[in-house]
Design an enzyme around this catalytic site. Structure first.
Site, PDB file in Angstrom:
ATOM      1  N   PHE A 284      -6.233  72.762  23.722  1.00  0.00           N
ATOM      2  CA  PHE A 284      -6.062  72.641  22.269  1.00  0.00           C
ATOM      3  C   PHE A 284      -4.715  73.133  21.732  1.00  0.00           C
ATOM      4  O   PHE A 284      -4.659  73.696  20.625  1.00  0.00           O
ATOM      5  CB  PHE A 284      -7.204  73.367  21.544  1.00  0.00           C
ATOM      6  N   CYS A 285      -3.651  72.943  22.479  1.00  0.00           N
ATOM      7  CA  CYS A 285      -2.317  73.401  22.027  1.00  0.00           C
ATOM      8  C   CYS A 285      -2.352  74.867  21.612  1.00  0.00           C
ATOM      9  O   CYS A 285      -1.629  75.281  20.685  1.00  0.00           O
ATOM     10  CB  CYS A 285      -1.787  72.546  20.877  1.00  0.00           C
TER      11      CYS A 285
END
Ligand code: PMP
Length: 416
Positions: free
Chosen positions: A365-366
């Site tokens: 998720f970055c």
């Protein structure tokens, strides 16, 4: 052909917060990009016949477009509680807004942030930035920031600026951060604070004045508007003297014949060189207006009821483990990350998509430092050795239903 979720409802314009979607497809990935609200679609459709250059033409169409762009700026600033002398600068998204601010920091600024941030709020900051560990509860975040700022102030000249950069709600866990308290601590130590509101703004009112934050960054595409428009809102002084973020047409008041003989303008235009994204700005403003008119407490209550249904359902599945930073009851928005023991997360996401027509996100998720820490924590908490190295995330908002949540839970149960 995309249609509104519920075609039996009253006409589009009377339901500005309906969201567009494709019948049969269940989108539980709002945290990545939320579906487009009817208000945004209507605003774009209305303006399209008038489509002409912004700030660059004398014709009636062009004048109307320029007016619409500046009105959108005003509407968005008002919606987020901008102070009279704040700048509202259009950007592409939150990442762009935070990079703009990073480029506008006075020399010698130290940025203090937490390891729980999205990469957009970790990577733009200059060398020498301080990254505090992810705390285990909101009060711990406030304590850790206070001691880091005291330490920093002891070791550096009080004249050197400090900027605290925090998220309003985590894109991994949905947990809300104690922004107003962090702002108080920052200001007590003479620091400024920027709020990454990318995940908070779609779920709760965000007001610069009430939270007392100096800057705010947000993305239109997470706030029910189309891709390509975001804003940085905040104090004018640093922004008015910083090098222009996008040098070019519109950012100057005078360009002479000699190289570098240029006078940059002040105000938002200094950083908005080039022809702007009018439709994105107008769509975002239309959503702000619609949300401003809505009963946000009622919307939040609906979302919290769905979130509780999702989390209770996940807790009842012995092979599914929720990821979290704070305690289970900490306030959060409609985002849940989890792993399915013994299952690769990418495989689960693919099966959900192909067999159940449910869209979720898988990966880290970055937010690699946070996601990796949470996966390690989950393994420790459950004692399980069969948890995968990446996670899944389900996220909800306007247009989400109990039936969709139940479909996801049933699909996850099937994997047991
Ligand atoms: N911050 C947070 C908390 C986010 O969730 C995201 C997007 N996932 C960003 C920043 C970056 O937003 P964008 O990709 O729109 O620039």
């Amino acid at each position: 052909m995309p249609t509104r979720f519920d075609a039996t409802r009253t006409p589009a314009s009377s339901r500005p917060l309906d969201v567009l979607g494709v019948p049969g497809e269940i989108n539980l990935d709002y945290a990545a990009s939320a579906p487009c609200a009817q208000a945004a679609a209507d605003a774009v459709a209305e303006l399209l016949p008038w489509y002409a250059s912004v700030h660059r033409g004398a014709g009636a169409l062009s004048r109307r477009c320029t007016l619409a762009y500046e009105q959108a700026r005003q509407t968005i600033g008002d919606f987020f509680g901008a102070r009279a002398d704040d700048h509202v600068i259009f950007t592409r998204n939150t990442t762009d807004a935070l990079n703009l601010l990073a480029r506008a920091l006075p020399a010698g600024t130290t940025v203090v942030t937490f390891a729980g941030e999205h990469h957009a709020n970790l990577l733009p900051w200059p060398r020498g930035s301080v990254r505090l560990p992810v705390p285990t509860d909101p009060a711990g975040a406030v304590r850790d920031l206070a001691s880091a700022l005291s330490e920093l102030r002891r070791g550096s000249s009080p004249a050197l600026p400090v900027l605290v950069a925090v998220t309003g709600a985590s894109n991994v866990t949905g947990e809300r951060w104690p922004v107003a308290e962090l702002a108080r601590v920052a200001h007590r130590h003479g620091a400024r604070i920027v709020l990454d509101a990318a995940q908070l703004a779609p779920h709760a009112p965000v007001d610069l004045l009430t939270l007392d934050v100096d800057y705010l960054a947000v993305s239109g595409h997470k706030l029910y508007a189309p891709f390509g428009a975001g804003v940085l809102i905040g104090r004018a002084d640093w922004l008015d003297v910083a090098p222009p973020y996008l040098a070019g047409g519109g950012a100057t008041s005078r360009v002479g014949p000699a190289t570098h003989d240029v006078t940059w303008t002040t105000g938002p235009a200094r950083h908005e060189g080039g022809t702007p994204n009018l439709l994105g700005a107008v769509a975002l403003a239309a959503v702000c207006t619609a949300l401003g008119d809505a009963d946000r407490a009622a919307l939040a209550a609906q979302e919290q009821a769905l979130l509780a249904r999702l989390r209770t359902g996940i807790a009842a599945l012995p092979h599914v483990v929720e990821l979290r930073t704070f305690g289970p009851d900490a306030p959060r928005v409609g985002i849940v990350s989890f792993v399915v023991a013994g299952w690769d997360s990418a495989d689960v996401a693919a099966r959900l998509a192909t067999e159940h027509r449910i869209g979720v996100r898988d990966g880290l998720f970055c937010a690699h430092p946070l996601a990796q820490r949470l996966l390690t924590e989950a393994a420790g908490r459950t004692g399980r050795r069969d948890l995968p190295p990446t996670a899944l995330r389900a996220s909800i908002g306007l247009g989400s239903t109990a039936a969709q949540v139940d479909r996801l839970l049933a699909a996850l149960a099937e994997l047991a």
